[in-house]
Design a protein around this motif. Sequence first.
Motif, PDB file in Angstrom:
ATOM      1  N   ASN A  79      -6.387  16.884  -3.456  1.00  0.00           N
ATOM      2  CA  ASN A  79      -7.556  16.171  -2.954  1.00  0.00           C
ATOM      3  C   ASN A  79      -8.542  15.894  -4.081  1.00  0.00           C
ATOM      4  O   ASN A  79      -9.028  14.765  -4.236  1.00  0.00           O
ATOM      5  N   GLU A  80      -8.826  16.906  -4.871  1.00  0.00           N
ATOM      6  CA  GLU A  80      -9.745  16.758  -6.001  1.00  0.00           C
ATOM      7  C   GLU A  80      -9.239  15.693  -6.979  1.00  0.00           C
ATOM      8  O   GLU A  80      -9.997  14.842  -7.447  1.00  0.00           O
ATOM      9  N   CYS A  81      -7.954  15.730  -7.274  1.00  0.00           N
ATOM     10  CA  CYS A  81      -7.368  14.748  -8.191  1.00  0.00           C
ATOM     11  C   CYS A  81      -7.452  13.336  -7.622  1.00  0.00           C
ATOM     12  O   CYS A  81      -7.802  12.389  -8.346  1.00  0.00           O
TER      13      CYS A  81
ATOM     14  N   GLY B  49      -9.885   8.056  -8.258  1.00  0.00           N
ATOM     15  CA  GLY B  49     -10.147   6.823  -7.527  1.00  0.00           C
ATOM     16  C   GLY B  49      -9.097   6.399  -6.517  1.00  0.00           C
ATOM     17  O   GLY B  49      -9.009   5.218  -6.185  1.00  0.00           O
ATOM     18  N   ILE B  50      -8.321   7.344  -6.014  1.00  0.00           N
ATOM     19  CA  ILE B  50      -7.348   7.030  -4.967  1.00  0.00           C
ATOM     20  C   ILE B  50      -8.055   7.136  -3.621  1.00  0.00           C
ATOM     21  O   ILE B  50      -8.786   8.103  -3.373  1.00  0.00           O
ATOM     22  N   ASN B  51      -7.881   6.132  -2.760  1.00  0.00           N
ATOM     23  CA  ASN B  51      -8.476   6.188  -1.428  1.00  0.00           C
ATOM     24  C   ASN B  51      -7.981   7.443  -0.707  1.00  0.00           C
ATOM     25  O   ASN B  51      -6.815   7.796  -0.800  1.00  0.00           O
TER      26      ASN B  51
ATOM     27  N   MET C  21       0.852  -1.170   0.000  1.00  0.00           N
ATOM     28  CA  MET C  21       0.000   0.000   0.000  1.00  0.00           C
ATOM     29  C   MET C  21       0.900   1.236   0.000  1.00  0.00           C
ATOM     30  O   MET C  21       1.673   1.432   0.932  1.00  0.00           O
ATOM     31  N   LYS C  22       0.793   2.036  -1.057  1.00  0.00           N
ATOM     32  CA  LYS C  22       1.604   3.248  -1.174  1.00  0.00           C
ATOM     33  C   LYS C  22       0.820   4.456  -0.672  1.00  0.00           C
ATOM     34  O   LYS C  22      -0.310   4.697  -1.112  1.00  0.00           O
ATOM     35  N   LEU C  23       1.442   5.223   0.225  1.00  0.00           N
ATOM     36  CA  LEU C  23       0.803   6.364   0.878  1.00  0.00           C
ATOM     37  C   LEU C  23       1.400   7.682   0.400  1.00  0.00           C
ATOM     38  O   LEU C  23       2.614   7.889   0.470  1.00  0.00           O
ATOM     39  N   PHE C  24       0.538   8.577  -0.068  1.00  0.00           N
ATOM     40  CA  PHE C  24       0.906   9.948  -0.413  1.00  0.00           C
ATOM     41  C   PHE C  24       0.381  10.849   0.695  1.00  0.00           C
ATOM     42  O   PHE C  24      -0.764  10.704   1.114  1.00  0.00           O
TER      43      PHE C  24
ATOM     44  N   ASP D 248      -1.811   4.516  -3.570  1.00  0.00           N
ATOM     45  CA  ASP D 248      -3.031   3.742  -3.337  1.00  0.00           C
ATOM     46  C   ASP D 248      -3.959   4.502  -2.400  1.00  0.00           C
ATOM     47  O   ASP D 248      -5.172   4.339  -2.439  1.00  0.00           O
ATOM     48  N   VAL D 249      -3.355   5.309  -1.534  1.00  0.00           N
ATOM     49  CA  VAL D 249      -4.114   6.100  -0.561  1.00  0.00           C
ATOM     50  C   VAL D 249      -3.415   7.450  -0.386  1.00  0.00           C
ATOM     51  O   VAL D 249      -2.190   7.532  -0.437  1.00  0.00           O
ATOM     52  N   ALA D 250      -4.230   8.491  -0.199  1.00  0.00           N
ATOM     53  CA  ALA D 250      -3.704   9.832   0.039  1.00  0.00           C
ATOM     54  C   ALA D 250      -4.251  10.343   1.368  1.00  0.00           C
ATOM     55  O   ALA D 250      -5.462  10.299   1.597  1.00  0.00           O
ATOM     56  N   TYR D 251      -3.345  10.781   2.210  1.00  0.00           N
ATOM     57  CA  TYR D 251      -3.708  11.322   3.515  1.00  0.00           C
ATOM     58  C   TYR D 251      -3.622  12.844   3.439  1.00  0.00           C
ATOM     59  O   TYR D 251      -2.603  13.391   3.020  1.00  0.00           O
ATOM     60  N   PHE D 252      -4.692  13.526   3.840  1.00  0.00           N
ATOM     61  CA  PHE D 252      -4.739  14.982   3.833  1.00  0.00           C
ATOM     62  C   PHE D 252      -4.749  15.473   5.276  1.00  0.00           C
ATOM     63  O   PHE D 252      -5.706  15.261   6.012  1.00  0.00           O
ATOM     64  N   ALA D 253      -3.637  16.097   5.663  1.00  0.00           N
ATOM     65  CA  ALA D 253      -3.417  16.522   7.051  1.00  0.00           C
ATOM     66  C   ALA D 253      -4.317  17.694   7.414  1.00  0.00           C
ATOM     67  O   ALA D 253      -4.747  18.476   6.552  1.00  0.00           O
ATOM     68  N   LYS D 254      -4.572  17.825   8.691  1.00  0.00           N
ATOM     69  CA  LYS D 254      -5.417  18.892   9.224  1.00  0.00           C
ATOM     70  C   LYS D 254      -5.058  20.230   8.587  1.00  0.00           C
ATOM     71  O   LYS D 254      -3.905  20.587   8.489  1.00  0.00           O
ATOM     72  N   GLY D 255      -6.057  20.944   8.140  1.00  0.00           N
ATOM     73  CA  GLY D 255      -5.871  22.249   7.520  1.00  0.00           C
ATOM     74  C   GLY D 255      -5.702  22.208   6.018  1.00  0.00           C
ATOM     75  O   GLY D 255      -5.606  23.250   5.368  1.00  0.00           O
TER      76      GLY D 255
END
Length: 102
Positions: A84-86, A91-93, A1-4, A66-73
């Motif tokens: 985020n929109e992209c 279709g990225i989690n 699982m690759k994390l952005f 595979d998944v993108a984490y968007f930090a607070k703010g």
Amino acid sequence: MKLFISQPMRGKSEEEILRVRQTAIESAERAFGGKVEVIDSYFKDHEEHTPLWYLGESLKLLAEADVAYFAKGWEEFRGCRIENECAIEYGINVIEDYREEK
């Protein structure tokens, strides 16, 4: 699982940025039940190019995730909003952090 990891960086120290990145990794590992491979999207040379150049490079890295984490703010910064929109459109989690500060 690759994390952005997408996070606000303007006005933050390297220590603050790295702390948020660690929180993102831990959150993704809890959400997906195991280790994640972190895509290195933290550009330390953030003043060598224009913001648009860095966004382009980030989108290239996001394409591998595979998944993108968007930090607070994240929602307050145009680059994070575009990432985020992209992620959603392609279709990225997505994990969006809206937690209150402790």
